[in-house]
Design a protein around this motif. Structure first.
Motif, PDB file in Angstrom:
ATOM      1  N   GLN A 355     -53.249  34.476 -65.285  1.00  0.00           N
ATOM      2  CA  GLN A 355     -53.569  35.682 -66.043  1.00  0.00           C
ATOM      3  C   GLN A 355     -52.814  36.880 -65.484  1.00  0.00           C
ATOM      4  O   GLN A 355     -52.312  37.724 -66.233  1.00  0.00           O
ATOM      5  N   LEU A 356     -52.718  36.965 -64.166  1.00  0.00           N
ATOM      6  CA  LEU A 356     -51.975  38.061 -63.537  1.00  0.00           C
ATOM      7  C   LEU A 356     -50.504  38.010 -63.926  1.00  0.00           C
ATOM      8  O   LEU A 356     -49.904  39.025 -64.294  1.00  0.00           O
ATOM      9  N   ASN A 357     -49.915  36.816 -63.867  1.00  0.00           N
ATOM     10  CA  ASN A 357     -48.507  36.675 -64.235  1.00  0.00           C
ATOM     11  C   ASN A 357     -48.273  37.011 -65.699  1.00  0.00           C
ATOM     12  O   ASN A 357     -47.280  37.657 -66.059  1.00  0.00           O
ATOM     13  N   ASP A 358     -49.173  36.562 -66.552  1.00  0.00           N
ATOM     14  CA  ASP A 358     -49.009  36.816 -67.992  1.00  0.00           C
ATOM     15  C   ASP A 358     -49.089  38.297 -68.306  1.00  0.00           C
ATOM     16  O   ASP A 358     -48.394  38.789 -69.211  1.00  0.00           O
ATOM     17  N   HIS A 359     -49.920  39.026 -67.575  1.00  0.00           N
ATOM     18  CA  HIS A 359     -50.104  40.451 -67.874  1.00  0.00           C
ATOM     19  C   HIS A 359     -49.021  41.324 -67.234  1.00  0.00           C
ATOM     20  O   HIS A 359     -48.440  42.190 -67.898  1.00  0.00           O
ATOM     21  N   PHE A 360     -48.730  41.103 -65.961  1.00  0.00           N
ATOM     22  CA  PHE A 360     -47.804  41.972 -65.237  1.00  0.00           C
ATOM     23  C   PHE A 360     -46.385  41.423 -65.155  1.00  0.00           C
ATOM     24  O   PHE A 360     -45.443  42.167 -64.858  1.00  0.00           O
TER      25      PHE A 360
END
Length: 493
Positions: A355-360
């Protein structure tokens, strides 16, 4: 504009040759003075072009070529003074010394690879200087101080040998260096071959004639060729082939032998004239080659150590990698079987990392990985424990000679340290946290695979139970010391 500049550069050598031959033919009584001016001007122009090229690109190599050209021009200037003002009709020892010194920087730059460290190159420079000294000692035994050479054939042959060495070394480097500095080595190779031919012709077929004739322009040819190549930028670059790379390795491996072999060759030629100098040359060649071999070996050891270190370090987080983790775990497991030491293994996973990679994006994700790695490493005992990147967003820690209570405290400290970084996950999903699975073992346990599986199972249970917590579970096949109760206020389970 660029095309015009290239035309001017190509025409300059032709105009120089024509001006040299024409002015000498027209000068009559002053022909010798005029010819000397052109003969000094040609190497000065070549040296200036080499230094200009070095200033535009890199001084490595071109600086040595420029110094060589200035030495040669100094030798010709000394010859001019002797001929015009001292009534010495041939080169004296000063001019011969300068002609010999001309070859020293060329031999050094052709034989000493620029990628070598400075101690090795310093040895190469010392041996090149010693080689020049032997050449000069040999020449002194073939001539008188005023230049009258009763053994003129041997004297000319000695200069032929020096020029041949330079040409051979240049050809070797040209075929061995088809990469970044191909233009430089092509230019020097073309010059060295042209100089060998022109100097051989002038020494053996025009050696008895005085200066001041149009044929003197032949001496200009190699210098003007070098000037043109330096200003033009050399030849087009070519890609390396498998065969050229193989030859490059042979030349690189054999380059430490080139100057010592040359020293030994000149020493053998000098035996009949000066045995002490010949022995000195042999000693310098032996010591120089031995010292250089030691320096190269030390460099190889350093590079091997660096490669070994790099093979054990994760490039992104700069902490030990999976390979290092496996080695240390196997070593400590084997050592544990011979002692009563206890061993703890922590499997650590960043929660919701996708989720972190997908967002940032992955750049921010990589930065978060580095921050987590630093926080985990800070919590470990620096003298005992190993924190490694296990793969992806997963880390592992090996805690050596520790009881379950202390291992639980360190695991909880790691969890809290990552949480305290307050790094956002994005889309209001909270902050970055980690889940930790822990397994402990002592000397009675067997089966390293079961040990790792126990820590993995504990990690998956921490994930299922809501993440951001420490779970300690023991596999049925492991007889491990049971964990102590979690610290008050912590999230260990």
């Amino acid at each position: 504009m660029r095309h015009t500049t290239r035309v001017i550069i190509a025409v300059l050598p032709i105009l120089f040759l024509a001006a040299h031959a024409g002015t000498v033919a027209l000068a009559r009584d002053a022909a010798m003075e005029v010819s000397f001016a052109w003969l000094i001007g040609a190497p000065v122009a070549a040296g200036a072009a080499a230094l200009y090229r070095g200033w535009k690109e890199e001084l490595e190599g071109w600086l040595s070529v420029g110094a060589a050209m200035l030495c040669w021009a100094g030798g010709m200037a000394a010859t001019m003074v002797n001929t015009l003002f001292l009534d010495i009709i041939s080169e004296d020892r000063l001019s011969m010394l300068l002609y010999v010194l001309y070859g020293v920087p060329l031999i050094f730059t052709l034989v000493s690879p620029e990628e070598e460290k400075w101690p090795s190159r310093l040895v190469d420079a010392a041996m090149a200087a010693a080689l020049g000294g032997l050449f000069y000692a040999y020449i002194c035994h073939l001539s008188t101080p005023t230049g009258a050479a009763p053994q003129v054939r041997e004297l000319r042959m000695m200069f032929d040998i020096e020029n041949a060495f330079i040409a051979v070394f240049a050809v070797m480097r040209y075929f061995a260096r088809p990469g970044r500095r191909l233009g430089f080595f092509r230019a020097v190779t073309a010059y060295a071959i042209a100089y060998l031919i022109c100097a051989g012709y002038m020494n053996h077929y025009q050696g008895e004639s005085d200066y001041g004739h149009p044929v003197d322009a032949i001496i200009d040819l190699p210098f003007l060729l070098l000037m043109w190549l330096a200003l033009e930028g050399g030849f087009p670059r070519a890609s390396a082939t498998a065969s050229s790379r193989g030859f490059a390795r042979v030349v690189q491996a054999g380059s430490p032998m080139l100057i010592p072999v040359t020293l030994l060759t000149v020493s053998v030629l000098l035996v009949g004239y000066d045995p002490k100098m010949a022995i000195t040359g042999c000693v310098i060649a032996s010591i120089g080659y031995g010292l250089r071999t030691v320096l190269v070996q030390l460099r190889n050891f350093e590079e091997q150590d660096q490669l070994t270190l790099l093979s054990h370090v994760d490039a992104l987080t700069c902490i030990p990698n999976r390979r290092r983790f496996d080695e240390v775990l196997r070593r400590e497991w084997n050592r544990r079987e011979q002692s009563s030491d206890q061993l703890a293994l922590l499997m650590i996973d960043i929660d919701n990392f996708k989720q972190l990679n997908d967002h940032f994006g992955h750049a921010v994700g990589d930065e978060r990985l580095r921050s987590v790695a630093a926080a985990l490493t800070e919590c470990a005992r620096s003298d005992f424990d190993l924190v490694a990147r296990y793969g992806g967003e997963e880390f592992a820690a090996i805690l050596i000679d520790i009881d379950p209570r202390d291992a639980t405290k360190i695991a909880e400290r790691m969890r809290a340290a990552v949480e305290s970084l307050l790094m956002p996950l994005g889309r209001g999903a909270g902050i970055v946290t980690v889940s930790i699975g822990m397994a402990c073992a002592h000397s009675l346990d067997t089966g390293i695979e079961d040990f790792v599986e126990a820590a993995d199972a504990a990690l998956y249970e921490a994930k299922r139970n809501g993440r951001n917590q420490v779970i300690h579970r023991v596999a049925p096949s492991l007889r491990a010391v049971q964990s102590a109760a979690a610290p008050q206020g912590g999230k260990a389970a």
